[in-house]
Scaffold this active site. Sequence first.
Site, PDB file in Angstrom:
ATOM      1  N   ASN A  42      20.690   9.050  36.634  1.00 10.40           N
ATOM      2  CA  ASN A  42      21.433   8.176  35.715  1.00 10.40           C
ATOM      3  C   ASN A  42      21.739   8.923  34.418  1.00 10.40           C
ATOM      4  OD1 ASN A  42      18.606   7.998  35.282  1.00 10.40           O
ATOM      5  ND2 ASN A  42      18.818   6.090  34.167  1.00 10.40           N
ATOM      6  N   ILE A  43      22.941   8.674  33.924  1.00  6.37           N
ATOM      7  CA  ILE A  43      23.421   9.336  32.705  1.00  6.37           C
ATOM      8  C   ILE A  43      23.892   8.241  31.751  1.00  6.37           C
ATOM      9  CG2 ILE A  43      25.101  10.964  31.752  1.00  6.37           C
ATOM     10  CD1 ILE A  43      25.142  12.260  34.628  1.00  6.37           C
ATOM     11  N   CYS A  53      24.907   5.122  36.959  1.00 10.61           N
ATOM     12  CA  CYS A  53      23.664   5.100  37.744  1.00 10.61           C
ATOM     13  C   CYS A  53      23.512   6.373  38.578  1.00 10.61           C
ATOM     14  CB  CYS A  53      23.657   3.919  38.699  1.00 10.61           C
ATOM     15  SG  CYS A  53      23.502   2.321  37.901  1.00 10.61           S
ATOM     16  N   GLU A  55      22.784   6.672  41.711  1.00  8.35           N
ATOM     17  CA  GLU A  55      23.427   6.575  43.027  1.00  8.35           C
ATOM     18  C   GLU A  55      24.902   6.940  42.947  1.00  8.35           C
ATOM     19  OE1 GLU A  55      21.524   4.475  41.445  1.00  8.35           O
ATOM     20  OE2 GLU A  55      20.436   3.121  42.765  1.00  8.35           O
TER      21      GLU A  55
HETATM   22  N1  THU Z   1      19.838   2.591  37.082  1.00  2.32           N
HETATM   23  C1  THU Z   1      20.166   3.483  38.064  1.00  2.32           C
HETATM   24  O1  THU Z   1      20.519   4.625  37.790  1.00  2.32           O
HETATM   25  N2  THU Z   1      20.101   3.073  39.345  1.00  2.32           N
HETATM   26  C2  THU Z   1      19.604   1.873  39.745  1.00  2.32           C
HETATM   27  O2  THU Z   1      19.509   1.650  40.938  1.00  2.32           O
HETATM   28  C3  THU Z   1      19.193   0.871  38.753  1.00  2.32           C
HETATM   29  C4  THU Z   1      19.438   1.220  37.334  1.00  2.32           C
HETATM   30  C5  THU Z   1      19.841   3.064  35.693  1.00  2.32           C
HETATM   31  C6  THU Z   1      20.924   2.536  34.808  1.00  2.32           C
HETATM   32  C7  THU Z   1      20.313   2.704  33.440  1.00  2.32           C
HETATM   33  O3  THU Z   1      20.517   4.038  33.003  1.00  2.32           O
HETATM   34  C8  THU Z   1      18.817   2.516  33.680  1.00  2.32           C
HETATM   35  O4  THU Z   1      18.620   2.702  35.068  1.00  2.32           O
HETATM   36  C9  THU Z   1      18.286   1.165  33.251  1.00  2.32           C
HETATM   37  O5  THU Z   1      19.059   0.143  33.764  1.00  2.32           O
END
Ligand code: THU
Length: 135
Positions: A42-43, A53, A55
Amino acid sequence: MDQKTLIKKALKAKENSYSPYSKFKVGAALLAKDGSIYCGANIENAAYGPSNCAERTAFFTAVFEGQRDFEAIAIAGGYNDETSDYCYPCGVCRQVMREFCNPDTFKLIIVKNENEYKEYLLKELFPHSFGPDDL
Ligand code: THU
């Protein structure tokens, strides 16, 4: 490609997370049908909305590289360096998976640690979905 490799890569990808705002690090490892693996984390962004996210980072990298057929994704997330619980993909990421994956066969591996993980099919986590075949 064995599942353990994908799980380890998702846990490792988490280390590359840029998440100074939530401090919640997520890593993903996406397996294409030809055996290639694409990782993502996640960035986040100071304006919050433009955050991406883990994914989707993995999917968009793979799609940009020309991949269109996918087998599985492993996802690991948690506060700071811990992965104390299962981290399930958000709705937007499930919709992105639906664009490129067969819901009946695409596997999601939700990782707590190297030895604890749960497996689902996309159709179980995203039932009655809207996809390319509806248009
Ligand atoms: N996030 C993800 O990268 N993937 C997920 O499946 C759930 C949430 C990230 C988004 C944000 O940067 C952090 O987690 C908190 O929501």
